[in-house]
Design an enzyme around this catalytic site. Structure first.
Site, PDB file in Angstrom:
ATOM      1  N   SER A 143       0.865  -1.177   0.000  1.00  0.00           N
ATOM      2  CA  SER A 143       0.000   0.000   0.000  1.00  0.00           C
ATOM      3  C   SER A 143       0.896   1.219   0.000  1.00  0.00           C
ATOM      4  O   SER A 143       2.067   1.149   0.399  1.00  0.00           O
ATOM      5  CB  SER A 143      -0.888   0.014   1.252  1.00  0.00           C
ATOM      6  OG  SER A 143      -1.502   1.274   1.437  1.00  0.00           O
ATOM      7  N   TYR A 157      -2.815  -1.640  10.157  1.00  0.00           N
ATOM      8  CA  TYR A 157      -2.744  -1.771   8.697  1.00  0.00           C
ATOM      9  C   TYR A 157      -1.362  -1.399   8.164  1.00  0.00           C
ATOM     10  O   TYR A 157      -0.740  -2.149   7.406  1.00  0.00           O
ATOM     11  CB  TYR A 157      -3.814  -0.897   8.053  1.00  0.00           C
ATOM     12  CG  TYR A 157      -3.890  -1.015   6.547  1.00  0.00           C
ATOM     13  CD1 TYR A 157      -4.410  -2.156   5.954  1.00  0.00           C
ATOM     14  CD2 TYR A 157      -3.445   0.013   5.726  1.00  0.00           C
ATOM     15  CE1 TYR A 157      -4.495  -2.271   4.572  1.00  0.00           C
ATOM     16  CE2 TYR A 157      -3.523  -0.098   4.345  1.00  0.00           C
ATOM     17  CZ  TYR A 157      -4.043  -1.237   3.774  1.00  0.00           C
ATOM     18  OH  TYR A 157      -4.111  -1.346   2.406  1.00  0.00           O
TER      19      TYR A 157
END
Length: 282
Positions: A143, A157
Site C-alpha cells: 500500500s 494496517y
C-alpha cells in the site's frame, strides 16, 4: 505491449476490489487466470464475468492465512497448468483504530492475512516458479501506507504493509542471485475504490469491533475519499503497464511522492513525527 495470451496468472484476494480488477484485465489479455479468495460470492461473480467473455478462469475458495490451504492451492495450480507466469499475492484486509485498544485477535487476523498470506504464497509458489524454466514475476500487494509514515489510527494496517514492502525488497535481491528469470515487484495502491474499508464483513458478527467515535469518523471520511478514486479495472491497466516495463515499484499514483519525500527528510533531520498531518491512502 506484452502478449500475455495463454500465460498463467494466479491472484489471491480476487473476489473483489483490486484482485477482481486484475483478474478481469488478465482475462481480457488472454491469460489463463486462477483465483483464490475466502469470499465465495465474489468468486462466483468473477466466474460469471469470465463466462460472458469466454475467458479461461479457475477459482477456489482460499484462506491465505492457512498455510496448508495455500500449499494445496499451489499443488492444484501446478497440477492444472504446470507453470505460473504472474503471481499476485494480493489478499488483504484492513484493521484500523487505536493500536493499544484493538483486540489482539484483530492484530493476529491482519498479520495472518496481509503478511503471512504473502509469506505462504512465496513459500509454496516461488520454488516451483524457479524450476519451471520460464520468465515469471511475483507481485506482492502492499500500500502507499507501507511507504508513508504511520498515520493516526492506522497502526495495524500500516505495520503489516511496511513489512510487505521490506519483504519484497529482500525477495527481489534474493531472486537476483538465483538462476532463472523470476522477478519481484511491490504494488502500492493509494486511492482505488475497493471494499477493503468494509473488511469486517468477512468476519463473524461476534468478532466485529465497534470503533470509538473519533476513529469511526476518520474511518468513514477516508473510506468515502478512497471511493472517489480509480476503479479496480482502471487501476489494473496501470499495474500491467508497470509490470511490462519491468518496474519493481508499482506506484501508479505519484501524487504521494511529496509526502514520501517529507517523511525521509523528517527521518534525516531526526524530527518528531508530525501529529497534525492528514494522510489519505488506500
Amino acid at each position: 505491449m506484452t502478449d500475455w495470451t495463454g500465460r498463467v496468472c494466479v491472484i489471491t484476494g480476487a473476489g473483489s476490489g483490486i484482485g477482481a480488477g486484475l483478474a478481469r484485465h488478465a482475462l481480457q489479455r488472454g491469460m489463463k487466470v486462477v483465483c483464490g479468495d475466502i469470499d465465495e460470492a465474489g468468486l462466483q461473480d468473477l466466474a460469471k464475468h469470465a463466462a460472458k467473455t469466454k475467458g479461461q478462469l479457475s477459482t477456489r475458495v482460499l484462506d491465505v492465512s492457512d498455510a496448508d490451504a495455500v500449499a494445496d492451492f499451489a499443488e492444484w495450480v501446478y497440477a492444472e497448468h504446470g507453470k505460473v507466469h504472474l503471481l499476485f499475492n494480493n489478499a488483504g484486509v484492513l484493521v484500523d483504530g487505536k493500536c493499544w485498544e484493538r483486540p489482539l485477535q484483530d492484530w493476529r487476523w491482519i498479520i495472518d492475512v496481509n503478511l503471512m498470506g504473502v509469506v505462504h504464497g512465496l513459500h509454496h509458489f516461488v520454488p516451483r516458479m524457479l524450476q519451471q524454466g520460464e520468465p515469471a514475476r511475483v507481485i506482492n500487494t502492499a500500500s502507499i501506507g507501507g511507504l508513508l509514515g504511520g498515520g493516526t489510527f492506522m497502526g495495524p494496517y500500516q505495520s503489516v504493509k511496511h513489512a510487505v514492502v521490506a519483504l519484497t525488497e529482500s525477495l527481489y535481491r534474493e531472486l537476483a542471485q538465483e538462476p532463472g528469470e523470476v522477478k519481484a515487484s511491490v504494488l502500492c495502491p493509494s486511492e482505488v475504490d475497493t471494499g477493503i474499508w468494509r473488511s469486517e464483513r468477512l468476519r463473524p458478527a461476534e468478532q466485529q469491533v465497534k470503533l470509538g467515535e473519533s476513529e469511526q469518523q476518520f474511518h468513514e471520511a477516508l473510506a468515502n475519499h478512497i471511493a472517489a478514486g480509480l476503479s479496480p479495472d482502471e487501476f489494473a491497466v496501470l499495474v500491467f503497464k508497470g509490470i511490462e516495463a519491468g518496474q519493481f515499484w508499482l506506484i501508479p499514483d505519484t501524487a504521494f511522492m511529496p509526502l514520501l519525500k517529507m517523511r525521509y527528510e523528517e527521518i534525516e533531520q531526526q524530527d518528531l513525527p508530525a501529529t497534525e498531518t492528514k494522510i489519505d491512502f488506500e
